[in-house]
Design an enzyme around this catalytic site. Sequence first.
Site, PDB file in Angstrom:
ATOM      1  N   ASN A 121       0.849  -1.197   0.000  1.00 50.13           N
ATOM      2  CA  ASN A 121       0.000   0.000   0.000  1.00 50.13           C
ATOM      3  C   ASN A 121       0.878   1.238   0.000  1.00 50.13           C
ATOM      4  O   ASN A 121       2.110   1.135   0.047  1.00 50.13           O
ATOM      5  CB  ASN A 121      -0.979  -0.026   1.171  1.00 50.13           C
ATOM      6  CG  ASN A 121      -0.264  -0.068   2.498  1.00 50.13           C
ATOM      7  OD1 ASN A 121       0.440   0.861   2.858  1.00 50.13           O
ATOM      8  ND2 ASN A 121      -0.414  -1.177   3.226  1.00 50.13           N
TER       9      ASN A 121
ATOM     10  N   ASP B 235      -4.968  -6.100   4.886  1.00 51.94           N
ATOM     11  CA  ASP B 235      -6.030  -6.956   5.440  1.00 51.94           C
ATOM     12  C   ASP B 235      -5.961  -8.367   4.867  1.00 51.94           C
ATOM     13  O   ASP B 235      -6.516  -9.298   5.438  1.00 51.94           O
ATOM     14  CB  ASP B 235      -7.398  -6.346   5.140  1.00 51.94           C
ATOM     15  CG  ASP B 235      -7.605  -5.075   5.954  1.00 51.94           C
ATOM     16  OD1 ASP B 235      -7.206  -5.077   7.132  1.00 51.94           O
ATOM     17  OD2 ASP B 235      -8.136  -4.086   5.403  1.00 51.94           O
TER      18      ASP B 235
ATOM     19  N   LYS C 284       9.733 -17.288  -8.682  1.00 51.67           N
ATOM     20  CA  LYS C 284       9.028 -16.216  -9.393  1.00 51.67           C
ATOM     21  C   LYS C 284       7.965 -16.840 -10.315  1.00 51.67           C
ATOM     22  O   LYS C 284       8.276 -17.770 -11.073  1.00 51.67           O
ATOM     23  CB  LYS C 284      10.031 -15.398 -10.210  1.00 51.67           C
ATOM     24  CG  LYS C 284       9.394 -14.199 -10.843  1.00 51.67           C
ATOM     25  CD  LYS C 284      10.385 -13.382 -11.635  1.00 51.67           C
ATOM     26  CE  LYS C 284       9.640 -12.353 -12.435  1.00 51.67           C
ATOM     27  NZ  LYS C 284      10.455 -11.745 -13.462  1.00 51.67           N
TER      28      LYS C 284
ATOM     29  N   PHE D 150      -5.339   3.809  14.094  1.00 58.03           N
ATOM     30  CA  PHE D 150      -5.570   4.785  13.041  1.00 58.03           C
ATOM     31  C   PHE D 150      -6.699   4.291  12.152  1.00 58.03           C
ATOM     32  O   PHE D 150      -6.956   3.095  12.065  1.00 58.03           O
ATOM     33  CB  PHE D 150      -4.297   4.999  12.208  1.00 58.03           C
ATOM     34  CG  PHE D 150      -3.391   6.026  12.830  1.00 58.03           C
ATOM     35  CD1 PHE D 150      -2.710   5.741  14.000  1.00 58.03           C
ATOM     36  CD2 PHE D 150      -3.245   7.280  12.257  1.00 58.03           C
ATOM     37  CE1 PHE D 150      -1.891   6.689  14.604  1.00 58.03           C
ATOM     38  CE2 PHE D 150      -2.425   8.232  12.838  1.00 58.03           C
ATOM     39  CZ  PHE D 150      -1.747   7.939  14.015  1.00 58.03           C
TER      40      PHE D 150
ATOM     41  N   LYS E  11     -14.854   1.515  14.653  1.00 57.11           N
ATOM     42  CA  LYS E  11     -13.602   0.755  14.869  1.00 57.11           C
ATOM     43  C   LYS E  11     -13.123   0.892  16.309  1.00 57.11           C
ATOM     44  O   LYS E  11     -12.653  -0.070  16.912  1.00 57.11           O
ATOM     45  CB  LYS E  11     -12.504   1.275  13.939  1.00 57.11           C
ATOM     46  CG  LYS E  11     -12.626   0.723  12.544  1.00 57.11           C
ATOM     47  CD  LYS E  11     -11.546   1.263  11.648  1.00 57.11           C
ATOM     48  CE  LYS E  11     -12.040   1.241  10.222  1.00 57.11           C
ATOM     49  NZ  LYS E  11     -11.167   1.943   9.312  1.00 57.11           N
TER      50      LYS E  11
ATOM     51  N   LYS F 109     -12.814  -2.596  18.108  1.00 56.72           N
ATOM     52  CA  LYS F 109     -11.462  -3.076  18.428  1.00 56.72           C
ATOM     53  C   LYS F 109     -11.113  -2.845  19.903  1.00 56.72           C
ATOM     54  O   LYS F 109     -10.008  -3.160  20.340  1.00 56.72           O
ATOM     55  CB  LYS F 109     -10.434  -2.420  17.509  1.00 56.72           C
ATOM     56  CG  LYS F 109     -10.723  -2.680  16.016  1.00 56.72           C
ATOM     57  CD  LYS F 109      -9.548  -2.338  15.124  1.00 56.72           C
ATOM     58  CE  LYS F 109      -9.966  -2.379  13.650  1.00 56.72           C
ATOM     59  NZ  LYS F 109      -8.875  -2.653  12.740  1.00 56.72           N
TER      60      LYS F 109
HETATM   61  O1  C5P Z   1     -10.053  -1.724  10.191  1.00 56.55           O
HETATM   62  P1  C5P Z   1      -8.933  -0.911   9.640  1.00 56.55           P
HETATM   63  O2  C5P Z   1      -7.922  -1.720   8.875  1.00 56.55           O
HETATM   64  O3  C5P Z   1      -9.350   0.330   8.923  1.00 56.55           O
HETATM   65  O4  C5P Z   1      -8.193  -0.377  10.959  1.00 56.55           O
HETATM   66  C1  C5P Z   1      -7.040   0.382  10.895  1.00 56.55           C
HETATM   67  C2  C5P Z   1      -6.279   0.232  12.156  1.00 56.55           C
HETATM   68  O5  C5P Z   1      -6.113  -1.150  12.454  1.00 56.55           O
HETATM   69  C3  C5P Z   1      -4.878   0.760  12.051  1.00 56.55           C
HETATM   70  O6  C5P Z   1      -4.477   1.241  13.324  1.00 56.55           O
HETATM   71  C4  C5P Z   1      -4.062  -0.447  11.638  1.00 56.55           C
HETATM   72  O7  C5P Z   1      -2.738  -0.321  12.033  1.00 56.55           O
HETATM   73  C5  C5P Z   1      -4.777  -1.569  12.363  1.00 56.55           C
HETATM   74  N1  C5P Z   1      -4.776  -2.855  11.672  1.00 56.55           N
HETATM   75  C6  C5P Z   1      -4.233  -3.970  12.279  1.00 56.55           C
HETATM   76  N2  C5P Z   1      -4.252  -5.178  11.648  1.00 56.55           N
HETATM   77  C7  C5P Z   1      -4.815  -5.319  10.444  1.00 56.55           C
HETATM   78  C8  C5P Z   1      -5.398  -4.194   9.816  1.00 56.55           C
HETATM   79  C9  C5P Z   1      -5.354  -2.987  10.448  1.00 56.55           C
HETATM   80  O8  C5P Z   1      -3.721  -3.836  13.391  1.00 56.55           O
HETATM   81  N3  C5P Z   1      -4.823  -6.490   9.853  1.00 56.55           N
END
Ligand code: C5P
Length: 406
Positions: free
Chosen positions: A212, A278, A288, A323, A337, A341
């Site tokens: 990303n 994600d 490769k 974040f 969130k 979370k």
């Molecule tokens: O749900 P979302 O991905 O938007 O949430 C973002 C937050 O969750 C960020 O703080 C990111 O670092 C964290 N995150 C995480 N593990 C993931 C995806 C996002 O800790 N797999």
Amino acid sequence: MMSKQTKNIVLGISAGIAAYRMYDLVGELKRLGNNVTVILTKDARNFVSELPLKVLSSNPVYCEMFSAELQSKPIHIELADSTDLILISPATADIIAKMATGICDELITNVLLASRCPVYIAPAMNTNMWEHFTTQKNIETLVTKLGYKIIPPEEGDLACGYTGMGHIASNEKIIKTILYGEFDTKPLYGKKVIVTAGGTREAIDPVRFIGNRSSGKMGIALADAAYNMGAEVVLVSTVPCEKKYQVIEVESAQEMQEVIESEFDKADALIMAAAVSDFRPIIASKQKIKKKNEDINLELTRNPDILEILGRTKRDKQIIIGFSAESENIEKNAKEKLEKKKIDMIIANDITVPETGFESDENAVIILTRDGKKEILQRQPKTQIARYITTRLSEIFDSIKEVKKT
Ligand code: C5P
């Protein structure tokens, strides 16, 4: 009789606009029974006059190294030998650089080299000059190699038109520090803070990955801010960087999770600024993947949500900040969130605004906290936003302490 706190003080004034505040400081130090001798740098005479300082201190005011009528013994030695402490206030970037390198083209720097007493420095300058690598390096030298004590500048409106770090500490704070040893305790001192930065890379094969656009700037700024506030910092970063604190380089979400989980038990806070992918390919090919004349299907699987796992399992006193990069319904999504979370604070930003967010040096964010508070930080440098967030973190720690006390 002089009270126990009464001291012979040399006050070195260098050429900053904050010099005018020294009239009051000299008066106050004298009122408290101290004997103050003022030394001006040559350029400081543009900002303050010798006569009022002479009257306020009831002592001669020095500036030149060589003065036939004033001295029998070298004046820098006489002053160095007779003083209990030296205060440089305001300390400009120039005098700080001279102190760090031992340049003696001013009376005050000669006195500093000749003396063995405690030295205090109250810097004041433009924000960029204060944050400049060279100034920070010089400050580090003065603190770590020479044992000088810094009375840190504060944020405020500066005479140069900037608003930011660089405003001289108040006279009250200077007096408390030099006379009563009340240091500005670093608000995150004794706290271990894990910060994540950058975007994870999920391997497809040895050369390709799912990634990303995160630059890691926000996370690194947060780690720097926490470190500057006294925290023990562990930066878990996908972006290589050299820092005075521990940096653990990782690539994938799973690696990041592993490191965080091994560090989190001893940590007081986790700031998840990293953009964690994600999804990851179910299989990362060892070789490769060859180009063929047909489409390929990449099968993806969910990555663990590190924030959610730790939010669920954290101890009460551990603080977690997440974040939320959003392109729509910013506040609503961030709030969801925060709750889902089970974290303490979430920083939401709008990634559709090109001037802020990914890769930019600036950001504009909404901060939501578990107690239902909302704060909006308008577009500003990520370094400034980082300082704000780490200050809020230290306030959360303070509030935990207070709850414990009552
Ligand atoms: O749900 P979302 O991905 O938007 O949430 C973002 C937050 O969750 C960020 O703080 C990111 O670092 C964290 N995150 C995480 N593990 C993931 C995806 C996002 O800790 N797999």
